[in-house]
Design a protein around this motif. Structure first.
Motif, PDB file in Angstrom:
ATOM      1  N   LEU A  75       0.777  -1.008  -0.120  1.00  0.00           N
ATOM      2  CA  LEU A  75      -0.274   0.122   0.199  1.00  0.00           C
ATOM      3  C   LEU A  75       0.874   1.502  -0.226  1.00  0.00           C
ATOM      4  N   CYS A  76       1.950   1.145   0.837  1.00  0.00           N
ATOM      5  CA  CYS A  76       2.692   1.995   0.959  1.00  0.00           C
ATOM      6  C   CYS A  76       3.752   2.551  -0.678  1.00  0.00           C
ATOM      7  N   ALA A  77       4.202   1.696  -1.081  1.00  0.00           N
ATOM      8  CA  ALA A  77       4.611   0.900  -1.982  1.00  0.00           C
ATOM      9  C   ALA A  77       3.893   2.010  -3.135  1.00  0.00           C
ATOM     10  N   GLY A  78       2.848   1.579  -3.171  1.00  0.00           N
ATOM     11  CA  GLY A  78       1.807   1.896  -4.522  1.00  0.00           C
ATOM     12  C   GLY A  78       1.242   3.257  -4.065  1.00  0.00           C
ATOM     13  N   SER A  79       1.535   4.068  -2.924  1.00  0.00           N
ATOM     14  CA  SER A  79       1.468   5.690  -2.868  1.00  0.00           C
ATOM     15  C   SER A  79       2.897   6.509  -3.190  1.00  0.00           C
ATOM     16  N   LYS A  83      10.757   6.539  -7.157  1.00  0.00           N
ATOM     17  CA  LYS A  83      12.162   6.913  -6.507  1.00  0.00           C
ATOM     18  C   LYS A  83      12.416   6.418  -4.831  1.00  0.00           C
ATOM     19  N   ASN A  84      11.307   6.617  -4.828  1.00  0.00           N
ATOM     20  CA  ASN A  84      11.477   6.077  -3.396  1.00  0.00           C
ATOM     21  C   ASN A  84      10.269   5.088  -2.228  1.00  0.00           C
ATOM     22  N   SER A 155       4.091   4.325   9.239  1.00  0.00           N
ATOM     23  CA  SER A 155       5.128   4.567   8.048  1.00  0.00           C
ATOM     24  C   SER A 155       4.897   5.334   7.017  1.00  0.00           C
ATOM     25  N   GLY A 156       3.000   5.164   6.631  1.00  0.00           N
ATOM     26  CA  GLY A 156       2.288   5.310   5.232  1.00  0.00           C
ATOM     27  C   GLY A 156       2.225   6.862   5.985  1.00  0.00           C
ATOM     28  N   LEU A 247      -2.406   8.499  -9.365  1.00  0.00           N
ATOM     29  CA  LEU A 247      -1.069   7.943  -9.553  1.00  0.00           C
ATOM     30  C   LEU A 247      -1.221   7.347 -10.772  1.00  0.00           C
ATOM     31  N   ARG A 248       0.534   6.569 -11.149  1.00  0.00           N
ATOM     32  CA  ARG A 248       0.726   6.351 -12.270  1.00  0.00           C
ATOM     33  C   ARG A 248      -0.336   4.365 -12.313  1.00  0.00           C
ATOM     34  N   GLY A 249      -0.391   3.402 -12.854  1.00  0.00           N
ATOM     35  CA  GLY A 249      -0.907   2.477 -13.225  1.00  0.00           C
ATOM     36  C   GLY A 249      -0.431   1.771 -12.058  1.00  0.00           C
ATOM     37  N   HIS A 250       1.214   1.000 -12.261  1.00  0.00           N
ATOM     38  CA  HIS A 250       2.003   0.783 -11.759  1.00  0.00           C
ATOM     39  C   HIS A 250       1.136   0.994  -9.893  1.00  0.00           C
ATOM     40  N   SER A 251       1.304   2.403 -10.077  1.00  0.00           N
ATOM     41  CA  SER A 251       1.198   1.912  -8.023  1.00  0.00           C
ATOM     42  C   SER A 251      -0.061   1.650  -7.606  1.00  0.00           C
TER      43      SER A 251
END
Length: 268
Positions: A75-79, A83-84, A155-156, A247-251
């Motif tokens: 969830l955090c990686a998609g938000s 680069k982060n 963390s998010g 958000l981009r598609g993969h995110s």
């Protein structure tokens, strides 16, 4: 489960044992002794089975709670920005690693170190004297999974705006001190708001927490709220008007997948 008990003196009269007849008394005593030995065998077997079933269910519940970390990570990686992504994934690993160490050394003792006062526990530092008749390692693993879940919620909220060392300090402090004290209040039998205490200070009834909704998620949510207020908005994540950048598609797919793993389990 209460163990089955058997007394030879109670069973012997059922077999016609009398003080005047030594032969029948000896036979009745032997029969009663044999039956009591069978009762003890059955009792031990049932006790071992009950212990195994309870621990299996407890460990399975701990694995479900730990699966929430996967949800938080995705969830955090998609938000966050691409680069982060590595940084936010690392913070979720850090929750489990640093949280395990701090909860092992201090957190579990502060939460469930009974006998203690109503505010904080003060036994079992470094899991000393564990396993005990009341607590074993499976219970520690279950509670540790909840502790790192509380840290993972935050963390998010502060993603892309926190240095690694600062997050390490936060994660250790939350899992080793803040969360354990709150969980002691409600989940420990000695806590001031525990429903098992007849003299609890919360309306005389105490708190019955459902699936950690108050102890875990409220602690993590409030910590995340204060972190977000202190850190401020993410630069590059919102435009000059304050609206969220699309958000981009993969995110977006990671957000959906992360939400799928956000499982909740009823506390044993």
């Amino acid at each position: 489960m209460e163990p089955l008990t058997c007394s030879v003196s109670d069973l012997a009269p059922l077999f016609g044992s009398t003080a005047a007849n030594n032969t029948s008394s000896a036979a009745a005593t032997a029969a009663a002794t044999y039956l009591c030995s069978r009762f003890s065998t059955i009792s031990n077997s049932l006790s071992d089975t009950s212990h195994a079933v309870n621990n299996t269910y407890l460990l399975f519940s701990a694995y479900l709670v730990f699966a929430m970390q996967l949800g938080f990570a995705m969830l955090c990686a998609g938000s966050v920005r691409a680069k982060n992504t590595m940084n936010i994934m690392l913070t979720n690993v850090l929750d489990a690693a640093a949280g395990a160490l701090s909860y092992y050394l201090f957190g579990f003792a502060f939460a469930f170190g009974s006998p203690s006062n109503g505010f904080i526990g003060h036994h079992f530092f470094g899991l000393k004297s564990i396993p005990s008749p009341d607590t074993d390692y499976s219970f520690f693993l279950y509670q540790w999974a909840f502790a790192i879940a509380a840290a993972g919620i935050t963390s998010g909220s502060i993603a892309e705006r926190t240095q690694f060392v600062a997050y390490l300090i936060y994660s250790s402090f939350l899992t080793g001190f803040v969360y354990p004290i709150v969980s002691h209040w409600f989940w420990s039998g000695d806590g001031w708001a525990s429903p098992t205490r007849t003299d609890n200070l919360l309306f005389g009834s105490g708190v019955i927490d459902f699936a950690g909704s108050g102890v875990v998620h409220m602690v993590g949510g409030i910590a995340g709220l204060w972190g977000a207020l202190i850190e401020g908005p993410r630069i590059g994540r919102f435009d000059h008007t304050g609206r969220s950048v699309v958000l981009r598609g993969h995110s977006a797919s990671l957000v959906v997948l992360g939400s799928f793993f956000m499982v909740r389990v009823v506390r044993v």
